[in-house]
Design a protein around this motif. Structure first.
Motif, PDB file in Angstrom:
ATOM      1  N   THR A  63       0.841  -1.188   0.000  1.00 40.04           N
ATOM      2  CA  THR A  63       0.000   0.000   0.000  1.00 40.04           C
ATOM      3  C   THR A  63       0.874   1.234   0.000  1.00 40.04           C
ATOM      4  OG1 THR A  63      -0.116   0.010   2.421  1.00 40.04           O
ATOM      5  CG2 THR A  63      -1.864  -1.162   1.236  1.00 40.04           C
ATOM      6  N   GLN A  64       0.312   2.340  -0.437  1.00 31.95           N
ATOM      7  CA  GLN A  64       1.108   3.558  -0.606  1.00 31.95           C
ATOM      8  C   GLN A  64       1.397   4.251   0.718  1.00 31.95           C
ATOM      9  OE1 GLN A  64      -0.362   6.186  -3.569  1.00 31.95           O
ATOM     10  NE2 GLN A  64       1.190   7.733  -3.233  1.00 31.95           N
ATOM     11  N   ASP A  65       0.387   4.360   1.572  1.00 27.17           N
ATOM     12  CA  ASP A  65       0.562   5.121   2.802  1.00 27.17           C
ATOM     13  C   ASP A  65       0.240   4.266   4.028  1.00 27.17           C
ATOM     14  OD1 ASP A  65       1.269   7.663   1.673  1.00 27.17           O
ATOM     15  OD2 ASP A  65      -0.809   7.827   1.013  1.00 27.17           O
ATOM     16  N   VAL A  66       1.260   3.936   4.792  1.00 25.78           N
ATOM     17  CA  VAL A  66       1.087   3.277   6.077  1.00 25.78           C
ATOM     18  C   VAL A  66       1.746   4.184   7.105  1.00 25.78           C
ATOM     19  CG1 VAL A  66       1.583   1.259   7.479  1.00 25.78           C
ATOM     20  CG2 VAL A  66       1.108   0.985   5.031  1.00 25.78           C
ATOM     21  N   VAL A  67       0.922   4.884   7.885  1.00 27.00           N
ATOM     22  CA  VAL A  67       1.436   5.895   8.804  1.00 27.00           C
ATOM     23  C   VAL A  67       1.638   5.291  10.184  1.00 27.00           C
ATOM     24  CG1 VAL A  67       0.976   8.116   9.908  1.00 27.00           C
ATOM     25  CG2 VAL A  67       0.345   7.748   7.515  1.00 27.00           C
ATOM     26  N   GLU A  68       2.803   5.488  10.732  1.00 30.45           N
ATOM     27  CA  GLU A  68       3.114   5.049  12.087  1.00 30.45           C
ATOM     28  C   GLU A  68       3.559   6.245  12.910  1.00 30.45           C
ATOM     29  OE1 GLU A  68       6.100   2.082  11.809  1.00 30.45           O
ATOM     30  OE2 GLU A  68       4.763   0.541  10.979  1.00 30.45           O
ATOM     31  N   GLN A  69       3.392   6.131  14.233  1.00 26.82           N
ATOM     32  CA  GLN A  69       3.809   7.219  15.105  1.00 26.82           C
ATOM     33  C   GLN A  69       5.124   6.866  15.778  1.00 26.82           C
ATOM     34  OE1 GLN A  69       0.558   7.593  17.911  1.00 26.82           O
ATOM     35  NE2 GLN A  69       1.551   6.255  19.373  1.00 26.82           N
ATOM     36  N   VAL A  70       5.968   7.877  15.914  1.00 22.24           N
ATOM     37  CA  VAL A  70       7.239   7.732  16.613  1.00 22.24           C
ATOM     38  C   VAL A  70       7.229   8.713  17.777  1.00 22.24           C
ATOM     39  CG1 VAL A  70       9.737   7.973  16.461  1.00 22.24           C
ATOM     40  CG2 VAL A  70       8.455   7.044  14.522  1.00 22.24           C
ATOM     41  N   VAL A  71       7.397   8.172  18.981  1.00 19.17           N
ATOM     42  CA  VAL A  71       7.386   8.992  20.200  1.00 19.17           C
ATOM     43  C   VAL A  71       8.801   9.055  20.756  1.00 19.17           C
ATOM     44  CG1 VAL A  71       6.510   9.197  22.555  1.00 19.17           C
ATOM     45  CG2 VAL A  71       4.997   8.435  20.700  1.00 19.17           C
ATOM     46  N   ASP A  72       9.221  10.265  21.124  1.00 19.74           N
ATOM     47  CA  ASP A  72      10.581  10.447  21.612  1.00 19.74           C
ATOM     48  C   ASP A  72      10.578  11.498  22.717  1.00 19.74           C
ATOM     49  OD1 ASP A  72      13.276  10.054  21.770  1.00 19.74           O
ATOM     50  OD2 ASP A  72      13.790  11.198  19.977  1.00 19.74           O
ATOM     51  N   ASN A  73      11.685  11.560  23.452  1.00 17.48           N
ATOM     52  CA  ASN A  73      11.884  12.583  24.488  1.00 17.48           C
ATOM     53  C   ASN A  73      10.723  12.616  25.490  1.00 17.48           C
ATOM     54  OD1 ASN A  73      14.313  13.409  23.266  1.00 17.48           O
ATOM     55  ND2 ASN A  73      13.205  14.763  21.872  1.00 17.48           N
ATOM     56  N   VAL A  74      10.379  11.438  26.006  1.00 18.22           N
ATOM     57  CA  VAL A  74       9.269  11.345  26.964  1.00 18.22           C
ATOM     58  C   VAL A  74       9.731  11.829  28.340  1.00 18.22           C
ATOM     59  CG1 VAL A  74       7.647   9.783  28.081  1.00 18.22           C
ATOM     60  CG2 VAL A  74       8.331   9.382  25.694  1.00 18.22           C
ATOM     61  N   ARG A  75       8.910  12.691  28.937  1.00 23.21           N
ATOM     62  CA  ARG A  75       9.201  13.148  30.295  1.00 23.21           C
ATOM     63  C   ARG A  75       7.901  13.115  31.099  1.00 23.21           C
ATOM     64  NH1 ARG A  75      11.226  17.569  29.189  1.00 23.21           N
ATOM     65  NH2 ARG A  75       9.647  19.082  29.772  1.00 23.21           N
ATOM     66  N   ILE A  76       7.900  12.302  32.145  1.00 22.91           N
ATOM     67  CA  ILE A  76       6.739  12.211  33.027  1.00 22.91           C
ATOM     68  C   ILE A  76       6.993  13.106  34.227  1.00 22.91           C
ATOM     69  CG2 ILE A  76       5.400  10.681  34.507  1.00 22.91           C
ATOM     70  CD1 ILE A  76       5.876   8.456  32.554  1.00 22.91           C
ATOM     71  N   ASN A  77       6.145  14.101  34.398  1.00 21.77           N
ATOM     72  CA  ASN A  77       6.336  15.099  35.442  1.00 21.77           C
ATOM     73  C   ASN A  77       5.437  14.785  36.644  1.00 21.77           C
ATOM     74  OD1 ASN A  77       8.070  16.783  33.730  1.00 21.77           O
ATOM     75  ND2 ASN A  77       6.196  17.154  32.569  1.00 21.77           N
ATOM     76  N   VAL A  78       6.072  14.601  37.787  1.00 20.37           N
ATOM     77  CA  VAL A  78       5.317  14.285  38.999  1.00 20.37           C
ATOM     78  C   VAL A  78       5.041  15.569  39.775  1.00 20.37           C
ATOM     79  CG1 VAL A  78       6.372  12.011  39.115  1.00 20.37           C
ATOM     80  CG2 VAL A  78       7.378  13.897  40.411  1.00 20.37           C
ATOM     81  N   ASP A  79       4.016  15.497  40.616  1.00 20.75           N
ATOM     82  CA  ASP A  79       3.682  16.604  41.508  1.00 20.75           C
ATOM     83  C   ASP A  79       4.659  16.548  42.691  1.00 20.75           C
ATOM     84  OD1 ASP A  79       2.605  18.271  43.481  1.00 20.75           O
ATOM     85  OD2 ASP A  79       0.558  17.932  42.779  1.00 20.75           O
ATOM     86  N   LYS A  80       5.711  17.370  42.625  1.00 22.66           N
ATOM     87  CA  LYS A  80       6.789  17.280  43.610  1.00 22.66           C
ATOM     88  C   LYS A  80       6.307  17.564  45.028  1.00 22.66           C
ATOM     89  CE  LYS A  80      10.406  18.439  40.280  1.00 22.66           C
ATOM     90  NZ  LYS A  80      11.482  19.388  39.911  1.00 22.66           N
ATOM     91  N   ASP A  81       5.404  18.528  45.178  1.00 22.61           N
ATOM     92  CA  ASP A  81       4.893  18.833  46.522  1.00 22.61           C
ATOM     93  C   ASP A  81       4.108  17.651  47.079  1.00 22.61           C
ATOM     94  OD1 ASP A  81       6.025  21.343  46.454  1.00 22.61           O
ATOM     95  OD2 ASP A  81       4.224  22.318  45.665  1.00 22.61           O
ATOM     96  N   TRP A  82       3.309  17.013  46.201  1.00 20.21           N
ATOM     97  CA  TRP A  82       2.532  15.846  46.652  1.00 20.21           C
ATOM     98  C   TRP A  82       3.464  14.712  47.040  1.00 20.21           C
ATOM     99  CZ3 TRP A  82       2.045  10.761  45.678  1.00 20.21           C
ATOM    100  CH2 TRP A  82       0.898  10.104  46.141  1.00 20.21           C
ATOM    101  N   VAL A  83       4.478  14.452  46.233  1.00 16.56           N
ATOM    102  CA  VAL A  83       5.417  13.366  46.519  1.00 16.56           C
ATOM    103  C   VAL A  83       6.176  13.641  47.820  1.00 16.56           C
ATOM    104  CG1 VAL A  83       7.483  12.173  45.714  1.00 16.56           C
ATOM    105  CG2 VAL A  83       5.663  12.716  44.097  1.00 16.56           C
ATOM    106  N   LYS A  84       6.591  14.896  48.019  1.00 13.34           N
ATOM    107  CA  LYS A  84       7.319  15.248  49.246  1.00 13.34           C
ATOM    108  C   LYS A  84       6.458  15.007  50.477  1.00 13.34           C
ATOM    109  CE  LYS A  84       9.749  19.081  51.483  1.00 13.34           C
ATOM    110  NZ  LYS A  84      10.177  20.507  51.353  1.00 13.34           N
ATOM    111  N   ALA A  85       5.203  15.435  50.396  1.00 13.46           N
ATOM    112  CA  ALA A  85       4.296  15.261  51.526  1.00 13.46           C
ATOM    113  C   ALA A  85       4.025  13.779  51.783  1.00 13.46           C
ATOM    114  CB  ALA A  85       2.986  16.004  51.260  1.00 13.46           C
TER     115      ALA A  85
END
Length: 253
Positions: A119-141
């Motif tokens: 087939t002519q068009d087979v589109v795939e996604q590429v994910v990079d530079n993932v950063r999961i941000n946590v709630d630092k105040d919640w984690v500290k508490a």
């Protein structure tokens, strides 16, 4: 997409990748031009002359839907008419004839065999530079509540396989699910353009950890880069790398 267009496009991708090649020094790169040999002029898809330290190599690259003995003879005439260490490359569909393969190998002709996509068009996604941000105040508490102090709380090393939960510990989604939801929203017109995504949560969301006392951490957002790519696009850099390897092998480099 017919086979001929596919192989011509492969040649164009190679030509564009040559301009980005850094492992050798390109002296000349020509696309769809006439090249003067010792005795005659030759129409060539790509003529690439490059230097590796003190040695100069020349490659003649042609697109051929089908490679026959006649096509090999034509290539032999060209590479023998161009002075220097010259090798031929034919971008073609898979070759199964033993006599064709044997002649190509002995004549210094590289057969780069490619199968056209169904087939002519087979589109795939590429994910990079993932950063999961946590709630630092919640984690500290939370760490203070269970008496951990400054002890780190380790989350998974493979965030895309992690699951997300609500405040009651019910499964909501996975990090990969977040990626996929954005990929489905992207238009085909955005293929090849990298998008920087910041995904925030409207309600409290938690990520599972590997810590017994703090089994979940609260998240604020997930940042990542998303690019849609055509799976049928040929990687020009990989083709150039393959050609270079074959050239050096042929000349004993």
């Amino acid at each position: 997409m017919n086979n001929e267009n596919f192989y011509e496009k492969a040649v164009r991708d190679i030509y564009e990748a040559i301009a980005r090649e850094k492992t050798v020094k390109t002296l000349t790169a020509r696309h769809k031009e006439s090249i003067e040999g010792r005795t005659s002029t030759h129409e060539i898809d790509i003529f690439w002359e490059f230097a590796d330290e003190d040695i100069t190599y020349k490659t003649v690259i042609q697109a051929r839907e089908t490679t026959t003995l006649a096509a090999l003879f034509a290539m032999v005439r060209i590479i023998r008419d161009i002075p220097g260490q010259t090798v031929g490359v034919i971008i073609t569909q898979p070759v199964y004839q033993k006599d064709v393969k044997d002649m190509a190998a002995s004549a210094g002709i590289i057969l780069y065999e490619l199968i056209p996509p169904v087939t002519q068009d087979v589109v795939e996604q590429v994910v990079d530079n993932v950063r999961i941000n946590v709630d630092k105040d919640w984690v500290k508490a939370e760490k203070q509540r269970v008496g951990l102090g400054d002890e780190p709380v380790q989350v998974t090393n493979q965030p895309k396989y992690a699951f997300l939960y609500d405040e009651q510990g019910r499964l909501l989604d996975s990090v990969q699910g977040i990626f996929d939801s954005y990929g489905k929203q992207r238009e085909l017109a955005l293929v090849g353009r990298k998008q920087s995504i910041v995904h925030t949560f409207g309600a409290p969301v938690f990520l599972q950890t590997n810590h017994e006392l703090v089994p979940f951490v609260k998240l604020t957002s997930i940042d990542f880069d998303l690019e849609l790519v055509n799976a049928n696009e040929l990687p020009g850099e990989e083709m150039v790398e393959y050609i270079l390897d074959k050239v050096f092998r042929f000349f004993g480099g």
